[in-house]
Write a protein that holds these residues in place. Structure first.
Motif, PDB file in Angstrom:
ATOM      1  N   CYS A 122       7.386  -5.033   2.123  1.00  0.00           N
ATOM      2  CA  CYS A 122       6.988  -4.309   3.457  1.00  0.00           C
ATOM      3  C   CYS A 122       5.559  -4.585   3.604  1.00  0.00           C
ATOM      4  N   GLY A 123       4.700  -4.076   2.571  1.00  0.00           N
ATOM      5  CA  GLY A 123       3.512  -4.317   2.605  1.00  0.00           C
ATOM      6  C   GLY A 123       2.586  -5.479   2.951  1.00  0.00           C
ATOM      7  N   ALA A 124       3.287  -6.464   1.995  1.00  0.00           N
ATOM      8  CA  ALA A 124       2.888  -7.811   2.136  1.00  0.00           C
ATOM      9  C   ALA A 124       2.785  -8.331   3.918  1.00  0.00           C
ATOM     10  N   LYS A 125       4.060  -7.898   4.467  1.00  0.00           N
ATOM     11  CA  LYS A 125       4.065  -8.236   5.942  1.00  0.00           C
ATOM     12  C   LYS A 125       3.030  -7.697   6.623  1.00  0.00           C
ATOM     13  N   GLU A 126       2.543  -6.523   6.360  1.00  0.00           N
ATOM     14  CA  GLU A 126       1.205  -5.863   6.929  1.00  0.00           C
ATOM     15  C   GLU A 126      -0.108  -6.439   6.332  1.00  0.00           C
ATOM     16  N   GLY A 127       0.075  -7.412   5.615  1.00  0.00           N
ATOM     17  CA  GLY A 127      -1.232  -7.991   4.934  1.00  0.00           C
ATOM     18  C   GLY A 127      -1.759  -7.257   3.905  1.00  0.00           C
ATOM     19  N   ARG A 128      -1.011  -6.435   3.120  1.00  0.00           N
ATOM     20  CA  ARG A 128      -1.486  -5.554   1.925  1.00  0.00           C
ATOM     21  C   ARG A 128      -0.918  -5.886   0.850  1.00  0.00           C
ATOM     22  N   VAL A 129      -1.641  -6.004  -0.313  1.00  0.00           N
ATOM     23  CA  VAL A 129      -1.181  -5.923  -1.746  1.00  0.00           C
ATOM     24  C   VAL A 129      -0.647  -4.706  -2.187  1.00  0.00           C
ATOM     25  N   LEU A 130       0.516  -4.634  -2.551  1.00  0.00           N
ATOM     26  CA  LEU A 130       1.183  -3.317  -3.117  1.00  0.00           C
ATOM     27  C   LEU A 130       2.108  -3.866  -4.159  1.00  0.00           C
ATOM     28  N   GLN A 131       1.618  -4.219  -5.279  1.00  0.00           N
ATOM     29  CA  GLN A 131       2.574  -4.948  -6.337  1.00  0.00           C
ATOM     30  C   GLN A 131       3.326  -3.490  -6.884  1.00  0.00           C
ATOM     31  N   ASN A 132       4.694  -4.064  -7.080  1.00  0.00           N
ATOM     32  CA  ASN A 132       5.496  -2.981  -7.582  1.00  0.00           C
ATOM     33  C   ASN A 132       5.165  -2.478  -8.861  1.00  0.00           C
ATOM     34  N   GLY A 133       5.132  -1.026  -9.183  1.00  0.00           N
ATOM     35  CA  GLY A 133       4.575  -0.679 -10.177  1.00  0.00           C
ATOM     36  C   GLY A 133       3.099  -0.234 -10.253  1.00  0.00           C
ATOM     37  N   SER A 134       2.348  -0.818  -9.280  1.00  0.00           N
ATOM     38  CA  SER A 134       1.063  -0.313  -8.976  1.00  0.00           C
ATOM     39  C   SER A 134       0.755   0.987  -8.527  1.00  0.00           C
ATOM     40  N   TYR A 135      -0.452   1.611  -8.813  1.00  0.00           N
ATOM     41  CA  TYR A 135      -0.675   3.108  -8.327  1.00  0.00           C
ATOM     42  C   TYR A 135      -0.353   3.084  -6.747  1.00  0.00           C
ATOM     43  N   ASP A 136      -0.915   2.249  -5.965  1.00  0.00           N
ATOM     44  CA  ASP A 136      -0.838   2.407  -4.569  1.00  0.00           C
ATOM     45  C   ASP A 136       0.563   2.285  -3.936  1.00  0.00           C
ATOM     46  N   ASN A 137       1.341   1.359  -4.674  1.00  0.00           N
ATOM     47  CA  ASN A 137       2.959   1.295  -4.456  1.00  0.00           C
ATOM     48  C   ASN A 137       3.625   2.637  -4.736  1.00  0.00           C
ATOM     49  N   SER A 138       3.349   3.045  -5.905  1.00  0.00           N
ATOM     50  CA  SER A 138       3.872   4.303  -6.178  1.00  0.00           C
ATOM     51  C   SER A 138       3.619   5.444  -5.545  1.00  0.00           C
ATOM     52  N   ALA A 139       2.275   5.411  -4.997  1.00  0.00           N
ATOM     53  CA  ALA A 139       1.975   6.584  -4.172  1.00  0.00           C
ATOM     54  C   ALA A 139       2.539   6.491  -3.058  1.00  0.00           C
ATOM     55  N   ILE A 140       2.629   5.311  -2.368  1.00  0.00           N
ATOM     56  CA  ILE A 140       3.352   5.375  -1.070  1.00  0.00           C
ATOM     57  C   ILE A 140       4.954   5.880  -1.322  1.00  0.00           C
ATOM     58  N   SER A 141       5.254   5.666  -2.587  1.00  0.00           N
ATOM     59  CA  SER A 141       6.691   5.941  -2.956  1.00  0.00           C
ATOM     60  C   SER A 141       7.034   7.392  -3.067  1.00  0.00           C
ATOM     61  N   VAL A 142       6.090   7.975  -3.471  1.00  0.00           N
ATOM     62  CA  VAL A 142       6.046   9.688  -3.747  1.00  0.00           C
ATOM     63  C   VAL A 142       5.989  10.190  -2.216  1.00  0.00           C
ATOM     64  N   TYR A 143       5.005   9.521  -1.543  1.00  0.00           N
ATOM     65  CA  TYR A 143       4.973  10.152  -0.045  1.00  0.00           C
ATOM     66  C   TYR A 143       6.133  10.110   0.721  1.00  0.00           C
ATOM     67  N   VAL A 144       6.766   8.836   0.602  1.00  0.00           N
ATOM     68  CA  VAL A 144       8.178   8.639   1.242  1.00  0.00           C
ATOM     69  C   VAL A 144       9.226   9.596   0.580  1.00  0.00           C
TER      70      VAL A 144
END
Lengths: 295, 176
Positions: A147-169
């Motif tokens: 879904c990040g890629a659809k919004e034009g943002r790189v959020l690779q699975n396992g990366s800090y930013d990806n997991s940070a969003i996962s924690v927030y959700v």
């Protein structure tokens, strides 16, 4: 090419096809299959430690402080609400919130993740789930990347930013029990069964399966630590680890594999997703608790 | 002459196809590196996951990938030729070495703190009067005795060579 040469080529090709077919089903060893209950209380049949960590708000603090006994709490004393300290997971939560709000200005990001009427409440407790647009079962972090890629943002699975969003959700589901259905037939059940088989599949340099340690050896010492139950583990991921900063469940599998000297797989791989479904099903009925930390 | 040339040509084609078609795409590897296995590295405040070389190449053994066609090495029965000719001092070093036996992970050894309790205690090992051959087979490939054994098959999987296992047997048999 002359005729004998052609015949020889054909002969060797035929041999090769025979070999290739034999190679298609490689020799594998499996641990004896355990009978699992896809609910956290199934641990009462496996290790029985569940009675000590059943209620995460009322853990026995004396056990938490005793190196002999703390494995019986399944390390839940490092989860909120018992663990009230501030740690790296809280910074991740803040980072996740700001990226999420940036991506979700039009509400598309939350909808893509599967939020109902834009609300994140309870979303984490329903993951992993079958996602029609990917045509397969996906974990939360795989969907965040997609879904990040659809919004034009790189959020690779396992990366800090990806997991940070996962924690927030996940923080919107704090206290809500994990609830995935792996008993009615469908893609999720098929994934659960594959994950159950993988859990018992011997692999790597030491010929170990997950189950070689995490079924019959629970409570025993290994590598200077104590083996714990596979039940109830999915509720606190992604988790803050001092060494990994922030670790998703699938990166934890990679760490497990490397520790047991098995070639790790990439996050979002089918095998890791199947294992995630299996491990999450063993946490059914246990409340989500983030941000959490582990040693 | 002609046959050998054809053989070379065929084997070259086959080995290439074997590598390209059998290699699962979901392994965390860097095929161009000497040490192919990679480990994930999480970088704070980044949307990219970095990968660093792992200290060992683990691609020689099967992974959990559904597409992995690499077979598990089958259990092997071995004969031990006497005399044992093992060095007990070297054996103890191997038992404690991280990249060799590292027996302390599961077994309690005399004089060492923080032992594992998954495996049997190997204090006073000599009292059991096991034959050298039995101990050698147990370390080389314990699956010969018990298919459900969780002890790594050190010989069959190439973790220890024959002389190293002989040294370990000599060490164990020296524990009064």
């Amino acid at each position: 090419m002359k005729l004998p040469q052609i015949l020889l080529t054909l002969f060797f090709s035929a041999c090769w096809v025979g070999v290739a077919q034999a190679v298609d089903a490689p020799y594998r060893e499996y641990d004896q299959m355990e009978d699992y209950l896809p609910h956290v209380k199934g641990d009462m049949r496996l290790s029985g430690s569940y009675r000590h960590w059943k209620d995460p708000a009322n853990l026995d603090w004396r056990m938490a402080g005793s190196p002999e006994d703390n494995w019986k709490l399944n390390w839940k004393f490092m989860d909120p609400p018992f663990n009230a300290s501030v740690h790296g997971g809280h910074f991740a939560l803040d980072r996740g919130e700001s990226i999420f709000k940036e991506l979700n200005k039009k509400g598309r990001f939350a909808a893509c993740l599967g939020a109902r009427k834009g609300s994140l409440k309870g979303l984490r407790a329903r993951y992993p789930m079958y996602r029609p647009e990917l045509k397969h079962v996906a974990g939360m972090e795989e969907m965040i990347e997609h879904c990040g890629a659809k919004e034009g943002r790189v959020l690779q699975n396992g990366s800090y930013d990806n997991s940070a969003i996962s924690v927030y959700v996940a923080s919107h589901s704090n206290g809500m029990p994990i609830n995935i259905n792996v008993t009615s037939s469908g893609p999720l059940k098929a994934s659960y069964e594959r994950g159950r088989k993988l859990f018992h599949t011997r692999a790597g340099r030491f010929n170990l399966a997950c189950s070689s340690c995490h079924t019959k050896q629970i409570g025993l010492n290994l590598r200077g630590t104590v083996v714990t139950t596979p039940y109830g583990d999915a509720a606190h991921f992604p988790v803050y680890r001092t060494r990994y900063q922030l670790q998703s469940l699938q990166l934890r599998f990679a760490e497990c594999n490397l520790d047991a000297r098995t070639q790790p797989l990439l996050p979002s791989s089918r095998a890791y997703t199947d294992l995630e479904v299996f491990i999450t099903a063993l946490t059914n009925g246990y409340p989500v608790s983030v941000p959490s930390e582990r040693d | 002459m002609r046959i050998s040339r054809v053989m070379v040509w065929l084997s070259a084609v086959f080995s290439m196809s074997a590598v390209s078609s059998e290699w699962p795409t979901d392994l965390a590897v860097s095929p161009s590196a000497v040490n192919m296995t990679l480990q994930p590295k999480v970088v704070v405040n980044s949307g990219r996951l970095e990968w660093a070389p792992f200290k060992r190449d683990l691609t020689r053994w099967p992974s959990l990938s559904h597409a992995d066609k690499q077979p598990t090495p089958k259990p092997r029965k071995v004969m031990l030729e006497e005399p044992l000719n093992g060095d007990p001092i070297r054996g103890r070093e191997l038992a404690l070495a991280r990249e060799k036996g590292y027996c302390i992970v599961c077994h309690e050894l005399p004089g060492e703190a923080w032992p594992g309790t998954v495996g049997a205690r190997v204090l006073n090992f000599k009292q059991h009067n096991y034959s050298n051959e039995l101990v050698f087979q147990q370390i080389f490939d314990s699956r010969a005795f018990n298919p459900n054994s969780v002890m790594p098959p050190y010989g069959t999987f190439g973790i220890l060579n024959e002389q190293e296992i002989r040294d370990l047997v000599a060490y164990l048999q020296s524990l009064d």
